[in-house]
Design a protein around this motif. Structure first.
Motif, mmCIF file in Angstrom:
data_model
loop_
_atom_site.group_PDB
_atom_site.id
_atom_site.type_symbol
_atom_site.label_atom_id
_atom_site.label_comp_id
_atom_site.label_asym_id
_atom_site.label_seq_id
_atom_site.Cartn_x
_atom_site.Cartn_y
_atom_site.Cartn_z
ATOM 1 N N GLY A 1 -13.042 -7.442 8.520
ATOM 2 C CA GLY A 1 -11.785 -8.157 8.324
ATOM 3 C C GLY A 1 -11.797 -9.527 8.961
ATOM 4 O O GLY A 1 -11.248 -10.498 8.411
ATOM 5 N N TYR A 2 -12.459 -9.642 10.115
ATOM 6 C CA TYR A 2 -12.494 -10.934 10.802
ATOM 7 C C TYR A 2 -13.393 -11.922 10.064
ATOM 8 O O TYR A 2 -13.198 -13.132 10.160
ATOM 9 C CB TYR A 2 -12.960 -10.727 12.240
ATOM 10 N N ASN B 1 0.010 -4.152 11.587
ATOM 11 C CA ASN B 1 1.052 -4.620 10.676
ATOM 12 C C ASN B 1 1.236 -6.131 10.794
ATOM 13 O O ASN B 1 1.458 -6.830 9.794
ATOM 14 C CB ASN B 1 2.371 -3.905 10.968
ATOM 15 N N ALA B 2 1.141 -6.645 12.024
ATOM 16 C CA ALA B 2 1.239 -8.093 12.213
ATOM 17 C C ALA B 2 0.069 -8.801 11.534
ATOM 18 O O ALA B 2 0.242 -9.857 10.898
ATOM 19 C CB ALA B 2 1.273 -8.423 13.700
ATOM 20 N N LEU B 3 -1.132 -8.221 11.641
ATOM 21 C CA LEU B 3 -2.289 -8.826 10.980
ATOM 22 C C LEU B 3 -2.157 -8.787 9.464
ATOM 23 O O LEU B 3 -2.536 -9.744 8.767
ATOM 24 C CB LEU B 3 -3.562 -8.100 11.416
ATOM 25 N N LEU B 4 -1.609 -7.707 8.926
ATOM 26 C CA LEU B 4 -1.352 -7.642 7.483
ATOM 27 C C LEU B 4 -0.427 -8.762 7.036
ATOM 28 O O LEU B 4 -0.669 -9.433 6.020
ATOM 29 C CB LEU B 4 -0.736 -6.286 7.122
ATOM 30 N N ALA B 5 0.644 -8.986 7.794
ATOM 31 C CA ALA B 5 1.591 -10.041 7.456
ATOM 32 C C ALA B 5 0.934 -11.417 7.536
ATOM 33 O O ALA B 5 1.159 -12.288 6.680
ATOM 34 C CB ALA B 5 2.797 -9.978 8.391
ATOM 35 N N THR C 1 -6.283 -10.639 16.827
ATOM 36 C CA THR C 1 -7.533 -9.895 16.718
ATOM 37 C C THR C 1 -8.300 -9.918 18.037
ATOM 38 O O THR C 1 -8.760 -8.879 18.527
ATOM 39 C CB THR C 1 -8.407 -10.476 15.596
ATOM 40 N N LEU C 2 -8.463 -11.109 18.620
ATOM 41 C CA LEU C 2 -9.231 -11.190 19.862
ATOM 42 C C LEU C 2 -8.544 -10.451 21.001
ATOM 43 O O LEU C 2 -9.196 -9.784 21.811
ATOM 44 C CB LEU C 2 -9.470 -12.654 20.231
ATOM 45 N N ARG D 1 -18.973 -10.325 20.066
ATOM 46 C CA ARG D 1 -19.543 -9.470 19.011
ATOM 47 C C ARG D 1 -18.733 -9.593 17.725
ATOM 48 O O ARG D 1 -19.283 -9.731 16.623
ATOM 49 C CB ARG D 1 -19.572 -8.020 19.470
ATOM 50 N N LEU D 2 -17.436 -9.539 17.852
ATOM 51 C CA LEU D 2 -16.567 -9.650 16.686
ATOM 52 C C LEU D 2 -16.726 -11.009 16.022
ATOM 53 O O LEU D 2 -16.740 -11.135 14.787
ATOM 54 C CB LEU D 2 -15.119 -9.424 17.115
ATOM 55 N N THR D 3 -16.849 -12.045 16.840
ATOM 56 C CA THR D 3 -16.848 -13.407 16.330
ATOM 57 C C THR D 3 -18.123 -13.756 15.590
ATOM 58 O O THR D 3 -18.156 -14.738 14.848
ATOM 59 C CB THR D 3 -16.614 -14.383 17.501
#
Length: 390
Positions: A215-216, A273-277, A316-317, A334-336
């Motif tokens: 997703g990121y 939910n905030a990320l979905l928005a 996300t972070l 790692r995510l980045t």
């Protein structure tokens, strides 16, 4: 510079904000409002403009790899400070000569600096807040992203009024960066204690992390197209010539307060939910200028982009950092890496597509499609967490 153990939370936050303004706002974002001027005065083509942006993100990804490998808190603190110095150096290299190799070196070093500010700096600040018993959110820290855009836009406008050429603009940003470097160095977070051996077990579920990484990647694709080409896209519209810096300023003005708003949304609705928005609104920000060449579409798109990319990054972070309390900076790095892959490939592809077609329209629609995939991934993560809350 020495570490200052008696620093207060507001000082650490202010130093982190200054570091983001320097490492992201100047070393990275100043390129966006200056891209059209460099194309006019320094013969920089669309394709090379996109390639330089890709080189910047290659540096960012290299920095993310380094951050992911570093466990020693003393080295994380040292590399953070060195990254801030690199940010000023990268800015100073740009005006030395109209040389593609020199510009590529500058953009690469600027990417390393951005990784230091975003990953090492964010991890150090978040860790300091958790140790100090404060709310473990990065909303205040990420004020630096929005303010960095504002500084880059207002700086470009001010130097336009002084009739400076493209090199003079870059030298002006070097002058702005000097006090930022001093403030960042003096108020950088104190060296954290070594990671306890028992904390290694506190890590996100691998399957959850894989979905979040995917997703990121989508968020990184959506971020980099607008971050690199917002001004250029607006300037290409015949009726909007000269309005590009204003659109970029709106991005920064929208991003600055948005960090607080997304924190509140996440507290009320939950992080996913905030990320979905945020994904949904960013899709709108990309589609609007693709559907219409009007000033209203450009400005509304810029406002929505500024208000959403910051939410995708900060939420996300912070979410991943909280799930890795032993070493939040390493988990963020790692995510980045996936974010960095998108940042390397997307601008180069967009620049080549614009070079071939004379328009950024196809890139905007491709970006909307990638963001839609990201939104679907957030929905998948939400479903996984409902079935397995642990």
């Amino acid at each position: 510079m020495r570490d200052t153990p008696a620093l207060r939370p507001w000082q650490v936050s202010a130093g982190g904000i200054a570091g983001l303004i320097l490492s992201i706002g100047l070393a990275r974002f100043a390129y966006t409002p200056l891209l059209p001027l460099m194309q006019q005065q320094a013969d920089l083509s669309d394709a090379m403009g996109g390639t330089l942006a890709a080189v910047n993100y290659a540096g960012y990804m290299s920095g993310a790899v380094i951050a992911a490998l570093i466990d020693d808190p003393r080295w994380r603190s040292r590399l953070y400070l060195w990254g801030m110095v690199l940010g000023l150096l990268a800015t100073a290299l740009m005006p030395l000569a109209p040389s593609l190799p020199l510009w590529a070196l500058s953009r690469y070093l600027g990417g390393l600096s951005g990784a230091a500010g975003m990953l090492l700096g964010s991890g150090l600040v978040l860790g300091f807040l958790m140790r100090a018993g404060k709310r473990p959110e990065l909303g205040v820290h990420f004020l630096g992203l929005g303010l960095g855009i504002v500084v880059s836009a207002l700086g470009a406008m001010a130097m336009d009024r002084l009739a400076l050429d493209w090199a003079g603009h870059w030298w002006g940003f070097v002058v702005v960066g000097l006090p930022l470097l001093a403030l960042t160095a003096w108020w950088r977070p104190p060296v954290p204690p070594p990671v306890a051996a028992t904390s290694t077990a506190a890590a996100p579920d691998p399957r959850w992390m894989r979905w979040m990484i995917a997703g990121y990647f989508c968020a990184g694709w959506g971020f980099v197209i607008s971050a690199t080409f917002t001004v250029a896209i607006v300037e290409r519209q015949p009726l909007l010539h000269g309005q590009g810096p204003w659109a970029w300023l709106l991005v920064g003005l929208a991003a600055t307060p948005a960090v607080f708003l997304w924190d509140r949304v996440a507290r009320r609705l939950g992080d996913l939910n905030a990320l979905l928005a945020a994904f949904a609104l960013q899709i709108v920000s990309v589609v609007l200028p693709a559907l219409s060449g009007s000033l209203a579409a450009a400005l509304i798109g810029a406002l929505l982009y500024g208000a959403t990319f910051i939410g995708l990054v900060s939420l996300t972070l912070a979410l991943v950092g909280r799930r890795s309390p032993g070493n939040p900076g390493k988990a963020m790095a790692r995510l980045t890496l996936s974010y960095g892959v998108a940042q390397v490939t997307a601008p180069a592809l967009a620049g080549a597509m614009a070079q071939a077609s004379g328009s950024y329209l196809a890139s905007l629609w491709l970006t909307a499609a990638v963001l839609t995939v990201g939104m679907g991934i957030m929905g998948r993560l939400r479903a996984l967490e409902r079935r397995n809350p642990a």
